[in-house]
Design an enzyme around this catalytic site. Sequence first.
Site, PDB file in Angstrom:
ATOM      1  N   ASP A 109       0.826  -1.213   0.000  1.00  0.00           N
ATOM      2  CA  ASP A 109       0.000   0.000   0.000  1.00  0.00           C
ATOM      3  C   ASP A 109       0.859   1.263   0.000  1.00  0.00           C
ATOM      4  OD1 ASP A 109       0.968  -0.509   2.548  1.00  0.00           O
ATOM      5  OD2 ASP A 109      -0.951  -0.260   3.574  1.00  0.00           O
ATOM      6  N   ASP A 147       7.050   3.880   3.518  1.00  0.00           N
ATOM      7  CA  ASP A 147       7.289   5.019   4.395  1.00  0.00           C
ATOM      8  C   ASP A 147       8.799   5.054   4.680  1.00  0.00           C
ATOM      9  OD1 ASP A 147       6.755   7.070   6.238  1.00  0.00           O
ATOM     10  OD2 ASP A 147       6.208   5.712   7.839  1.00  0.00           O
ATOM     11  N   PHE A 156       0.084  11.591   7.347  1.00  0.00           N
ATOM     12  CA  PHE A 156      -0.554  10.308   7.612  1.00  0.00           C
ATOM     13  C   PHE A 156      -1.822  10.208   6.775  1.00  0.00           C
ATOM     14  CE2 PHE A 156      -2.718   6.928   9.763  1.00  0.00           C
ATOM     15  CZ  PHE A 156      -1.671   6.058  10.005  1.00  0.00           C
ATOM     16  N   ARG A 159     -10.325   1.851   6.173  1.00  0.00           N
ATOM     17  CA  ARG A 159      -9.769   1.048   5.080  1.00  0.00           C
ATOM     18  C   ARG A 159     -10.715   1.033   3.880  1.00  0.00           C
ATOM     19  NH1 ARG A 159      -5.266  -1.881   6.910  1.00  0.00           N
ATOM     20  NH2 ARG A 159      -5.322  -2.539   9.073  1.00  0.00           N
TER      21      ARG A 159
HETATM   22  P1  IMP Z   1       7.721   1.372   6.699  1.00  0.00           P
HETATM   23  O1  IMP Z   1       8.400   0.133   7.197  1.00  0.00           O
HETATM   24  O2  IMP Z   1       8.039   2.564   7.562  1.00  0.00           O
HETATM   25  O3  IMP Z   1       7.956   1.662   5.232  1.00  0.00           O
HETATM   26  O4  IMP Z   1       6.195   1.149   6.964  1.00  0.00           O
HETATM   27  C1  IMP Z   1       5.308   0.734   6.030  1.00  0.00           C
HETATM   28  C2  IMP Z   1       3.989   0.409   6.700  1.00  0.00           C
HETATM   29  O5  IMP Z   1       3.611   1.413   7.659  1.00  0.00           O
HETATM   30  C3  IMP Z   1       2.895   0.416   5.647  1.00  0.00           C
HETATM   31  O6  IMP Z   1       2.752  -0.840   5.038  1.00  0.00           O
HETATM   32  C4  IMP Z   1       1.695   0.832   6.459  1.00  0.00           C
HETATM   33  O7  IMP Z   1       1.105  -0.299   7.045  1.00  0.00           O
HETATM   34  C5  IMP Z   1       2.241   1.737   7.550  1.00  0.00           C
HETATM   35  N1  IMP Z   1       2.098   3.165   7.192  1.00  0.00           N
HETATM   36  C6  IMP Z   1       3.086   4.025   6.871  1.00  0.00           C
HETATM   37  N2  IMP Z   1       2.595   5.248   6.601  1.00  0.00           N
HETATM   38  C7  IMP Z   1       1.259   5.149   6.745  1.00  0.00           C
HETATM   39  C8  IMP Z   1       0.183   6.107   6.577  1.00  0.00           C
HETATM   40  O8  IMP Z   1       0.331   7.283   6.244  1.00  0.00           O
HETATM   41  N3  IMP Z   1      -1.078   5.604   6.811  1.00  0.00           N
HETATM   42  C9  IMP Z   1      -1.317   4.316   7.180  1.00  0.00           C
HETATM   43  N4  IMP Z   1      -0.338   3.404   7.330  1.00  0.00           N
HETATM   44  C10 IMP Z   1       0.942   3.823   7.122  1.00  0.00           C
END
Ligand code: IMP
Length: 178
Positions: free
Chosen positions: A102, A105, A154, A167
Amino acid sequence: MRTAAGERLEVLVSSHDIKTRVEQLGKRITADYDGKDLVLIGILKGSFVFIADLARAIDLPLAVDFMAVSSYGMSTQSSGVVRIVKDLDHSLDGKHVLVVEDIVDTGLTLNYIYGHLKSRGAMSVKICSLLDKVSRRQVAVPIHYKGFEIPDEFVVGYGLDVEERYRNLPDVCRVIKS
Ligand code: IMP
């Protein structure tokens, strides 16, 4: 959509724009994987809406599988140490894998998943993410197919949640607390 108390939603990426982009990605993936044994791997839960639309935009006899992971440490911050809570149902031997996510980040979660899947016998492993929060990146992960780059905010909707809410929103929205 009705919101929880004290929350307001503002559309960042509309369902119309998402639909157009998913169709474009589907066409590119169809051309790139023509004649190859493709499996889409959705990372639960956030990718469930995206993978449903993307799979139908790809005109190939593909397979779909799912993985669920959880990040150790604080729930609001990715630690990079990831535990597989639901593993794949099928072997990846001889398959071309496209991981469907999805949002990227920090990149820590996907970096782990990417490394893990590359060690499991697939012919190739590539990544498709609907959203990319580029400015938040801590580790470089290759996003071969990307929907939209978004600012450091966010977001919810189109599979993404805040505490399991929203969702089912058709648009990607920023959440504004009042
Ligand atoms: P990362 O390991 O920091 O890249 O985290 C990725 C995961 O964090 C994604 O698969 C989401 O589940 C969650 N995430 C990161 N940013 C958001 C956001 O803005 N909204 C909702 N979930 C997020």
